[in-house]
Design a protein around this motif. Structure first.
Motif, PDB file in Angstrom:
ATOM      1  N   ALA A  38       8.774 -40.984  16.558  1.00 14.02           N
ATOM      2  CA  ALA A  38       9.728 -40.761  17.649  1.00 14.02           C
ATOM      3  C   ALA A  38       9.006 -40.395  18.943  1.00 14.02           C
ATOM      4  N   THR A  39       7.998 -39.547  18.845  1.00 13.33           N
ATOM      5  CA  THR A  39       7.247 -39.155  20.035  1.00 13.33           C
ATOM      6  C   THR A  39       6.445 -40.321  20.590  1.00 13.33           C
ATOM      7  N   GLU A  40       5.885 -41.142  19.698  1.00 14.03           N
ATOM      8  CA  GLU A  40       5.106 -42.292  20.145  1.00 14.03           C
ATOM      9  C   GLU A  40       5.970 -43.303  20.883  1.00 14.03           C
ATOM     10  N   VAL A  41       7.194 -43.509  20.403  1.00 12.75           N
ATOM     11  CA  VAL A  41       8.072 -44.508  21.010  1.00 12.75           C
ATOM     12  C   VAL A  41       8.684 -43.988  22.307  1.00 12.75           C
ATOM     13  N   LEU A  42       9.195 -42.751  22.286  1.00 13.84           N
ATOM     14  CA  LEU A  42       9.905 -42.212  23.438  1.00 13.84           C
ATOM     15  C   LEU A  42       8.985 -41.577  24.478  1.00 13.84           C
ATOM     16  N   GLY A  43       7.763 -41.212  24.068  1.00 11.47           N
ATOM     17  CA  GLY A  43       6.837 -40.608  25.018  1.00 11.47           C
ATOM     18  C   GLY A  43       6.831 -39.095  24.924  1.00 11.47           C
ATOM     19  N   GLN A  44       5.810 -38.503  25.512  1.00 12.75           N
ATOM     20  CA  GLN A  44       5.640 -37.047  25.443  1.00 12.75           C
ATOM     21  C   GLN A  44       6.693 -36.298  26.254  1.00 12.75           C
ATOM     22  N   SER A  45       7.325 -36.981  27.201  1.00 12.65           N
ATOM     23  CA  SER A  45       8.296 -36.296  28.052  1.00 12.65           C
ATOM     24  C   SER A  45       9.697 -36.250  27.446  1.00 12.65           C
ATOM     25  N   ALA A  46       9.887 -36.802  26.263  1.00  9.49           N
ATOM     26  CA  ALA A  46      11.209 -36.815  25.632  1.00  9.49           C
ATOM     27  C   ALA A  46      11.627 -35.400  25.244  1.00  9.49           C
ATOM     28  N   THR A  47      12.902 -35.084  25.427  1.00  7.65           N
ATOM     29  CA  THR A  47      13.425 -33.766  25.074  1.00  7.65           C
ATOM     30  C   THR A  47      13.615 -33.644  23.573  1.00  7.65           C
ATOM     31  N   ARG A  57      19.128 -41.670  14.289  1.00  9.10           N
ATOM     32  CA  ARG A  57      19.587 -43.054  14.414  1.00  9.10           C
ATOM     33  C   ARG A  57      18.811 -43.990  13.495  1.00  9.10           C
ATOM     34  N   PHE A  58      17.523 -43.763  13.380  1.00 11.59           N
ATOM     35  CA  PHE A  58      16.683 -44.648  12.575  1.00 11.59           C
ATOM     36  C   PHE A  58      16.364 -44.076  11.198  1.00 11.59           C
ATOM     37  N   GLY A  59      17.025 -43.010  10.816  1.00 10.04           N
ATOM     38  CA  GLY A  59      16.861 -42.466   9.473  1.00 10.04           C
ATOM     39  C   GLY A  59      15.503 -41.874   9.206  1.00 10.04           C
ATOM     40  N   LEU A  60      14.799 -41.426  10.237  1.00  9.53           N
ATOM     41  CA  LEU A  60      13.465 -40.880  10.037  1.00  9.53           C
ATOM     42  C   LEU A  60      13.476 -39.517   9.363  1.00  9.53           C
ATOM     43  N   GLY A  81      17.542 -54.476  10.521  1.00 10.73           N
ATOM     44  CA  GLY A  81      17.669 -53.250  11.282  1.00 10.73           C
ATOM     45  C   GLY A  81      17.566 -53.472  12.783  1.00 10.73           C
ATOM     46  N   LEU A  82      17.294 -52.369  13.494  1.00 17.31           N
ATOM     47  CA  LEU A  82      17.213 -52.384  14.951  1.00 17.31           C
ATOM     48  C   LEU A  82      15.780 -52.164  15.411  1.00 17.31           C
ATOM     49  N   SER A  83      15.474 -52.712  16.558  1.00 18.22           N
ATOM     50  CA  SER A  83      14.178 -52.469  17.172  1.00 18.22           C
ATOM     51  C   SER A  83      14.149 -51.056  17.753  1.00 18.22           C
ATOM     52  N   MET A  84      13.082 -50.333  17.504  1.00 12.04           N
ATOM     53  CA  MET A  84      12.958 -48.989  18.047  1.00 12.04           C
ATOM     54  C   MET A  84      12.694 -48.999  19.542  1.00 12.04           C
ATOM     55  N   ALA A  85      12.118 -50.092  20.052  1.00 11.76           N
ATOM     56  CA  ALA A  85      11.742 -50.132  21.463  1.00 11.76           C
ATOM     57  C   ALA A  85      12.921 -50.440  22.377  1.00 11.76           C
ATOM     58  N   ASN A  86      13.801 -51.368  21.970  1.00 17.39           N
ATOM     59  CA  ASN A  86      14.893 -51.757  22.865  1.00 17.39           C
ATOM     60  C   ASN A  86      16.264 -51.701  22.212  1.00 17.39           C
ATOM     61  N   GLN A  87      16.350 -51.184  20.989  1.00 19.10           N
ATOM     62  CA  GLN A  87      17.633 -50.964  20.293  1.00 19.10           C
ATOM     63  C   GLN A  87      18.392 -52.268  20.003  1.00 19.10           C
ATOM     64  N   ARG A  88      17.719 -53.389  20.040  1.00 26.57           N
ATOM     65  CA  ARG A  88      18.362 -54.669  19.733  1.00 26.57           C
ATOM     66  C   ARG A  88      18.194 -55.010  18.264  1.00 26.57           C
ATOM     67  N   ALA A 278       1.560 -52.503  19.814  1.00 25.93           N
ATOM     68  CA  ALA A 278       1.217 -51.741  21.012  1.00 25.93           C
ATOM     69  C   ALA A 278       2.312 -50.746  21.380  1.00 25.93           C
ATOM     70  N   LYS A 279       3.582 -51.103  21.113  1.00 28.42           N
ATOM     71  CA  LYS A 279       4.700 -50.224  21.439  1.00 28.42           C
ATOM     72  C   LYS A 279       5.056 -49.264  20.312  1.00 28.42           C
ATOM     73  N   ARG A 280       4.351 -49.375  19.171  1.00 26.70           N
ATOM     74  CA  ARG A 280       4.668 -48.591  17.966  1.00 26.70           C
ATOM     75  C   ARG A 280       6.100 -48.863  17.496  1.00 26.70           C
ATOM     76  N   ASP A 281       6.546 -50.083  17.676  1.00 22.94           N
ATOM     77  CA  ASP A 281       7.878 -50.492  17.209  1.00 22.94           C
ATOM     78  C   ASP A 281       7.748 -50.905  15.743  1.00 22.94           C
ATOM     79  N   ILE A 282       7.758 -49.909  14.857  1.00 26.34           N
ATOM     80  CA  ILE A 282       7.386 -50.173  13.465  1.00 26.34           C
ATOM     81  C   ILE A 282       8.421 -51.010  12.728  1.00 26.34           C
ATOM     82  N   THR A 283       9.682 -50.948  13.117  1.00 28.90           N
ATOM     83  CA  THR A 283      10.681 -51.761  12.428  1.00 28.90           C
ATOM     84  C   THR A 283      10.439 -53.252  12.666  1.00 28.90           C
ATOM     85  N   VAL A 284      10.051 -53.621  13.869  1.00 32.12           N
ATOM     86  CA  VAL A 284       9.734 -55.019  14.154  1.00 32.12           C
ATOM     87  C   VAL A 284       8.433 -55.420  13.480  1.00 32.12           C
TER      88      VAL A 284
END
Length: 318
Positions: A38-47, A57-60, A81-88, A278-284
């Protein structure tokens, strides 16, 4: 049930078991990656709230075994499933990309298979001559280089100096077939040069081995021309090893397309896989790896089944 049907069913069962094992390896290999997804995908600034919602959402938050079973069950029903990077939905992302990859592999196969078989027949027909040595040495020289090196050499010659073809294989969904074939010629040629040597040498070796058999020698003694002996008497009996190596090289065309797609920036599964890593979009990443693995296993099964069906000793057991 006939023995040949039992053998084919046994191979299919082994293929299904192999795919199950490979799916587990794919999932657990990605699971062992360090860091928080989650931190890798959303970035360090995520709340913390955003991270918690993402994990939910992704069952982690579920155990890894539960997530694997859910992922495998969804894959069996076509829901990746859904892509973690763009929710598609991943199925939408893979649609055009899968078509592009299989189109490129099919394009390369349509050039490589008849060319390799033809060169193999010519090399066997003129065995030991300068033509045989030239064909064998040139194909071996090309296969000695990695894919990206061959691709860059082709770009330098045909795109930079001669300017016959574009250096980037930019395709669009509405592009007509002629334009698509023109744009993707260089990546297809790269793959042709890489896989052609295996098929050519197998064709040559299979025909040369058959030329030493008694029935071929009898055809020579009857005065039949050497070319007819090879094409009519030897080649049909060499179908099994040739078809097997063709199927194995088709599998390599699908799986080994990643580097070629990256070099030519071709929008296929390989490019999507690299971008998702590169985006750590592991589901894709999981979905793309599973498609590559399933295709490779299916084509290996096809090679195995072709070898069984074309063997008279298995078709007519005693």
């Amino acid at each position: 049930m006939s023995p040949i049907s039992k053998l084919i069913l046994r191979r299919l069962a082994i293929g299904a078991l192999t795919l199950l094992i490979v799916s587990a390896i794919i999932f657990w290999a990605i699971e062992l990656l360090p860091g928080d997804i989650a931190t890798e995908v959303l970035g360090q600034s995520a709340t913390p709230e955003t991270l918690a919602a993402f994990r939910e959402r992704f069952g982690l938050n579920d155990p890894a075994l539960v997530r694997y079973i859910n992922w495998l069950g969804g894959a069996l029903t076509g829901d990746l499933g859904l892509s973690m990077a763009n929710q598609r939905p991943i199925s939408q992302l893979l649609g055009d990309r899968s078509f592009n990859t299989f189109f490129l592999a099919g394009y390369a196969a349509l050039i490589a298979i008849p060319l390799a078989v033809g060169l193999g027949i010519v090399a066997a027909l003129y065995r030991g001559s300068w033509l045989d040595r030239f064909i064998s040495s040139s194909t071996l020289a090309v296969i000695s280089f990695p894919e990206y090196f061959v691709a860059y050499i082709l770009i330098l010659i045909f795109a930079v100096h001669l300017q016959w073809f574009p250096s980037l294989a930019a395709v669009a969904p509405g592009m007509d077939l002629t334009q698509r074939l023109y744009v993707t010629f260089l990546p297809a040629l790269t793959m042709v040069l890489i896989v052609m040597a295996h098929m050519m040498r197998m064709t040559r070796a299979a025909i040369v081995n058959l030329l030493a058999l008694p029935y071929v020698e009898m055809a020579h003694l009857k005065g039949i021309r050497r070319r007819r002996v090879i094409t009519v008497h030897a080649l049909p009996n060499a179908v099994a090893p040739i078809a097997t190596v063709i199927a194995l090289n088709l599998a390599y065309l699908i799986v080994g397309v990643v580097l070629v797609e990256v070099v030519f920036v071709y929008p296929g599964l390989g490019q999507l896989l690299v971008d998702s890593v590169a985006k750590r979009d592991i589901t894709v990443v999981q979905a793309a790896c599973l498609i590559f693995a399933a295709t490779y296993i299916l084509l290996n099964l096809a090679a195995d089944i072709i070898g069984i069906v074309s063997n008279p000793r298995l078709l007519h057991p005693r």
